[in-house]
Design an enzyme around this catalytic site. Sequence first.
Site, PDB file in Angstrom:
ATOM      1  N   GLU A 220       0.853  -1.196   0.000  1.00 39.67           N
ATOM      2  CA  GLU A 220       0.000   0.000   0.000  1.00 39.67           C
ATOM      3  C   GLU A 220       0.879   1.232   0.000  1.00 39.67           C
ATOM      4  O   GLU A 220       1.934   1.230   0.646  1.00 39.67           O
ATOM      5  CB  GLU A 220      -0.856   0.021   1.267  1.00 39.67           C
ATOM      6  CG  GLU A 220      -1.854  -1.092   1.332  1.00 39.67           C
ATOM      7  CD  GLU A 220      -2.561  -1.099   2.675  1.00 39.67           C
ATOM      8  OE1 GLU A 220      -3.659  -0.560   2.750  1.00 39.67           O
ATOM      9  OE2 GLU A 220      -1.985  -1.616   3.630  1.00 39.67           O
ATOM     10  N   HIS A 244      -5.412 -11.286   6.096  1.00 38.44           N
ATOM     11  CA  HIS A 244      -5.546 -11.150   4.639  1.00 38.44           C
ATOM     12  C   HIS A 244      -4.570 -12.036   3.858  1.00 38.44           C
ATOM     13  O   HIS A 244      -4.962 -12.757   2.948  1.00 38.44           O
ATOM     14  CB  HIS A 244      -5.345  -9.694   4.214  1.00 38.44           C
ATOM     15  CG  HIS A 244      -6.190  -8.717   4.987  1.00 38.44           C
ATOM     16  ND1 HIS A 244      -7.451  -9.024   5.413  1.00 38.44           N
ATOM     17  CD2 HIS A 244      -5.956  -7.443   5.397  1.00 38.44           C
ATOM     18  CE1 HIS A 244      -7.959  -7.979   6.062  1.00 38.44           C
ATOM     19  NE2 HIS A 244      -7.071  -7.015   6.077  1.00 38.44           N
TER      20      HIS A 244
HETATM   21  C1  BG6 Z   1      -7.138  -3.537   6.836  1.00 36.81           C
HETATM   22  C2  BG6 Z   1      -5.881  -3.127   7.546  1.00 36.81           C
HETATM   23  O1  BG6 Z   1      -7.626  -4.748   7.360  1.00 36.81           O
HETATM   24  O2  BG6 Z   1      -6.879  -3.698   5.446  1.00 36.81           O
HETATM   25  C3  BG6 Z   1      -5.325  -1.860   6.936  1.00 36.81           C
HETATM   26  O3  BG6 Z   1      -6.157  -2.926   8.905  1.00 36.81           O
HETATM   27  C4  BG6 Z   1      -5.161  -1.999   5.447  1.00 36.81           C
HETATM   28  O4  BG6 Z   1      -4.095  -1.509   7.533  1.00 36.81           O
HETATM   29  C5  BG6 Z   1      -6.453  -2.509   4.816  1.00 36.81           C
HETATM   30  O5  BG6 Z   1      -4.838  -0.712   4.929  1.00 36.81           O
HETATM   31  C6  BG6 Z   1      -6.232  -2.825   3.350  1.00 36.81           C
HETATM   32  O6  BG6 Z   1      -7.473  -3.125   2.781  1.00 36.81           O
HETATM   33  P1  BG6 Z   1      -7.715  -2.879   1.226  1.00 36.81           P
HETATM   34  O7  BG6 Z   1      -9.067  -3.449   0.970  1.00 36.81           O
HETATM   35  O8  BG6 Z   1      -7.634  -1.401   1.002  1.00 36.81           O
HETATM   36  O9  BG6 Z   1      -6.618  -3.597   0.515  1.00 36.81           O
END
Ligand code: BG6
Length: 489
Positions: A220, A244
């Site tokens: 990210e 995740h």
């Molecule tokens: C969340 C985390 O579960 O997922 C965050 O706590 C992260 O830190 C986010 O930024 C990322 O989710 P996505 O859907 O934007 O990839």
Amino acid sequence: MYSLVIFGASGDLTSRKLIPALYNLFRKNRLPQPIRIIGFSRTPMEDETWRNKLLETTRQFTGNLFCETTWSTFAPCLYYHAGDIGNTDSFTSLSALLNQFEKEHQSEVTETHRLFYFSTSPQFYAAGTEQLGVTGLSTESLGHTCRVVIEKPFGTDLESAKKLNENIHQRFDESQIYRIDHYLGKETVNNILVLRFANAIFEPIWNRNYIQNIQITANENLLIGRRAPYYEKAGILRDMFQNHLLQILTFVTMEPPARFDAKAIRDEKVKVLQSIRPFTEEEVLQNSVRGQYRSYRDESGVKKDSQTATYGAVRLFIDNWRWKDVPVFLRSGKGMPCRSTQVVINFRQPPHSMFSGTLSDLMLQGNRLLLQLQPAEGIQVHFMTKIPDTEMKIRTSELNFNFKNSFSGEMPDSYERLLLDAIHGDASLFARSDEVEAAWRIIDPIQKTWDEGKMPDPEFYESGSTGPVQADRWIESFDENWFDLCPLV
Ligand code: BG6
């Protein structure tokens, strides 16, 4: 009659994700009717005040999908109930409100379904489920269902996750519990199952005979910002790996389930998690690296000597027949050059090269399958081709599939899929208690070694760079390289 109670109604997740997702489902005529959505939070507020607040945020977060007329028919489904999550009286009055709604509709429908969504801080999960039990709100009967949806993080380590499971199980049966991981609601993550199990050409080569390594990356460009109080304690392993990344790993590596149903899928996921080799301290040192973006310690709420990792990479092994000795690299970082979640399957080189001793031989690379999960959702196959009008010179070419070009419409947000599944009682995309615990069993030894100062301090990297230099050296030491692609848009 459906009732959806959201605990933590005034929180960010409710306004940014849950209500926009429910609004979108309503707009697409996917929400069952009649439905009441009840926000539960401490601050006293009229229904109308809550609706007005949500009008603004939903307009902001649904962008050009927002329509005033649709909102005006959706808003009357929204109610607000002020209460304290640890207080029995608040739940008794909530129960009275739910009974009243159901009574109003009893001439149209006899079945009643209640869904309680915990969008609160995790410290309230046990107290909230306890109050639901005390006030009889957890009891199911013929034609009457009660389910709880629990947001991540589910515990902070194996011990706390077990304790939380025990607490919730005192009031709810496992079949009533929906532990959410929003990555499992992403269309492209679900597409991993379709790619593997609805096509015949991939599965025969989806094993140690053909695959050299697997790389799963969730990078990210975001920094921590206002989330420091949570993130300081969580760090990258708890925030991204335990949930995740390991969830994506299960979809990529599990055995084919016999059916698309919750039990069959979750049994296979648990099996693969349980096959991951648990690390000793020595193995953690060899098989992981961590980093911290340089300005992290300047974020408000972060300790000046914080050791919290904002970048991590881990090499795991799955000890079963299919994957023995195939390294699976997991990697995630904040402050990266771009947002990119991808799975790279690196195939082995051909067993024998007829080009041996020629220039072509030097250019020969293994095939690669690239699953771009977000944001440029698509799939690419990398393969060798002859460069026309040369002697036998070869190079890598790509076959490129992109969801945007092949399907019309917007990619739905993952909360739409997950909310709908929870409403309909389909738990396939939710984590079971043994699954969450198996994931902590993998992460705990790594986190422990990191926390106990046995590792070198997290290496600093500049935000916007590709992470700690050490992470590149580390993967090279195994004769591998990261495959990186800032998304093709
Ligand atoms: C969340 C985390 O579960 O997922 C965050 O706590 C992260 O830190 C986010 O930024 C990322 O989710 P996505 O859907 O934007 O990839």
